[in-house]
Design a protein around this motif. Structure first.
Motif, PDB file in Angstrom:
ATOM      1  N   VAL A 180     -29.133 -31.459  11.482  1.00  0.00           N
ATOM      2  CA  VAL A 180     -29.145 -31.668  12.928  1.00  0.00           C
ATOM      3  C   VAL A 180     -27.855 -31.136  13.554  1.00  0.00           C
ATOM      4  CG1 VAL A 180     -28.172 -34.023  12.816  1.00  0.00           C
ATOM      5  CG2 VAL A 180     -29.662 -33.388  14.718  1.00  0.00           C
ATOM      6  N   CYS A 181     -27.991 -30.611  14.772  1.00  0.00           N
ATOM      7  CA  CYS A 181     -26.826 -30.212  15.568  1.00  0.00           C
ATOM      8  C   CYS A 181     -27.067 -30.740  16.983  1.00  0.00           C
ATOM      9  CB  CYS A 181     -26.617 -28.697  15.530  1.00  0.00           C
ATOM     10  SG  CYS A 181     -27.926 -27.733  16.321  1.00  0.00           S
ATOM     11  N   ARG A 182     -26.523 -30.093  17.997  1.00  0.00           N
ATOM     12  CA  ARG A 182     -26.707 -30.565  19.367  1.00  0.00           C
ATOM     13  C   ARG A 182     -28.122 -30.314  19.862  1.00  0.00           C
ATOM     14  NH1 ARG A 182     -26.441 -28.410  24.407  1.00  0.00           N
ATOM     15  NH2 ARG A 182     -25.684 -26.436  23.623  1.00  0.00           N
ATOM     16  N   SER A 183     -28.600 -29.050  19.704  1.00  0.00           N
ATOM     17  CA  SER A 183     -29.914 -28.719  20.268  1.00  0.00           C
ATOM     18  C   SER A 183     -30.862 -28.044  19.282  1.00  0.00           C
ATOM     19  CB  SER A 183     -29.738 -27.825  21.499  1.00  0.00           C
ATOM     20  OG  SER A 183     -29.119 -26.608  21.132  1.00  0.00           O
ATOM     21  N   GLY A 184     -30.408 -27.731  18.082  1.00  0.00           N
ATOM     22  CA  GLY A 184     -31.279 -27.158  17.056  1.00  0.00           C
ATOM     23  C   GLY A 184     -30.967 -25.732  16.654  1.00  0.00           C
ATOM     24  N   GLY A 185     -30.093 -25.049  17.380  1.00  0.00           N
ATOM     25  CA  GLY A 185     -29.769 -23.661  17.053  1.00  0.00           C
ATOM     26  C   GLY A 185     -28.883 -23.511  15.833  1.00  0.00           C
ATOM     27  N   ARG A 186     -27.764 -24.213  15.820  1.00  0.00           N
ATOM     28  CA  ARG A 186     -26.859 -24.130  14.663  1.00  0.00           C
ATOM     29  C   ARG A 186     -27.521 -24.679  13.414  1.00  0.00           C
ATOM     30  NH1 ARG A 186     -21.791 -27.103  17.187  1.00  0.00           N
ATOM     31  NH2 ARG A 186     -23.483 -27.891  18.467  1.00  0.00           N
ATOM     32  N   SER A 187     -28.239 -25.781  13.572  1.00  0.00           N
ATOM     33  CA  SER A 187     -28.882 -26.373  12.400  1.00  0.00           C
ATOM     34  C   SER A 187     -29.939 -25.432  11.816  1.00  0.00           C
ATOM     35  CB  SER A 187     -29.469 -27.740  12.725  1.00  0.00           C
ATOM     36  OG  SER A 187     -30.336 -27.695  13.832  1.00  0.00           O
ATOM     37  N   ALA A 188     -30.622 -24.655  12.656  1.00  0.00           N
ATOM     38  CA  ALA A 188     -31.587 -23.675  12.144  1.00  0.00           C
ATOM     39  C   ALA A 188     -30.874 -22.618  11.306  1.00  0.00           C
ATOM     40  CB  ALA A 188     -32.353 -23.022  13.290  1.00  0.00           C
ATOM     41  N   ARG A 189     -29.708 -22.171  11.757  1.00  0.00           N
ATOM     42  CA  ARG A 189     -28.939 -21.188  10.979  1.00  0.00           C
ATOM     43  C   ARG A 189     -28.461 -21.795   9.656  1.00  0.00           C
ATOM     44  NH1 ARG A 189     -26.927 -20.096  16.209  1.00  0.00           N
ATOM     45  NH2 ARG A 189     -24.885 -20.957  15.721  1.00  0.00           N
ATOM     46  N   VAL A 190     -28.047 -23.053   9.692  1.00  0.00           N
ATOM     47  CA  VAL A 190     -27.606 -23.726   8.468  1.00  0.00           C
ATOM     48  C   VAL A 190     -28.778 -23.878   7.497  1.00  0.00           C
ATOM     49  CG1 VAL A 190     -26.775 -25.916   7.516  1.00  0.00           C
ATOM     50  CG2 VAL A 190     -25.623 -24.887   9.486  1.00  0.00           C
ATOM     51  N   VAL A 191     -29.944 -24.252   7.998  1.00  0.00           N
ATOM     52  CA  VAL A 191     -31.115 -24.405   7.127  1.00  0.00           C
ATOM     53  C   VAL A 191     -31.459 -23.068   6.474  1.00  0.00           C
ATOM     54  CG1 VAL A 191     -33.611 -24.854   7.113  1.00  0.00           C
ATOM     55  CG2 VAL A 191     -32.056 -26.443   8.254  1.00  0.00           C
ATOM     56  N   ALA A 192     -31.414 -21.973   7.237  1.00  0.00           N
ATOM     57  CA  ALA A 192     -31.687 -20.655   6.665  1.00  0.00           C
ATOM     58  C   ALA A 192     -30.670 -20.326   5.572  1.00  0.00           C
ATOM     59  CB  ALA A 192     -31.675 -19.595   7.759  1.00  0.00           C
TER      60      ALA A 192
END
Length: 109
Positions: free
Chosen positions: A60-72
């Motif tokens: 999880v991050c603030r809105s989902g952008g950083r967390s999507a990059r981390v998941v990738a």
């Protein structure tokens, strides 16, 4: 890196989901999920050994952008991870608990 990462919306997130919060320290201090572990995205490559062994790990991050990059990135490293769409903004909007470590009122921007 694939444009598609495993994703879950906050209402569909299991109540006991292991959360990894990848926001920066000031964001974490402003408010976070009670059971989340904190590991800023900017520090992740050097701290991979600190990742929880949960399968899957919800990021999880603030809105989902950083967390999507981390998941990738985690998927490339062989870690099973799922992005929390909408991040802490959707988490707070859904009425899920948000706490601060100092007891002040949470501020999810």
């Amino acid at each position: 890196m694939s444009d598609q990462v495993p994703t879950v919306r906050v209402p569909d997130l299991p109540a006991d989901a292991p959360l990894l919060d990848v926001r920066e320290p000031d964001e974490w201090t402003a408010g976070h999920a009670p059971t989340a572990r904190h590991l800023p995205m900017s520090e992740l490559p050097g701290r991979m050994s600190e990742l929880p062994a949960d399968d899957p790990l919800y990021v999880v991050c603030r809105s989902g952008g950083r967390s999507a990059r981390v998941v990738a990135y985690l998927a490339q490293q062989g870690y099973p991870a799922v992005n929390v769409a909408g991040g802490m903004q959707d988490w707070a909007a859904a009425g899920r608990d948000v706490i601060t470590d100092d007891g002040s009122a949470p501020r999810i921007a």
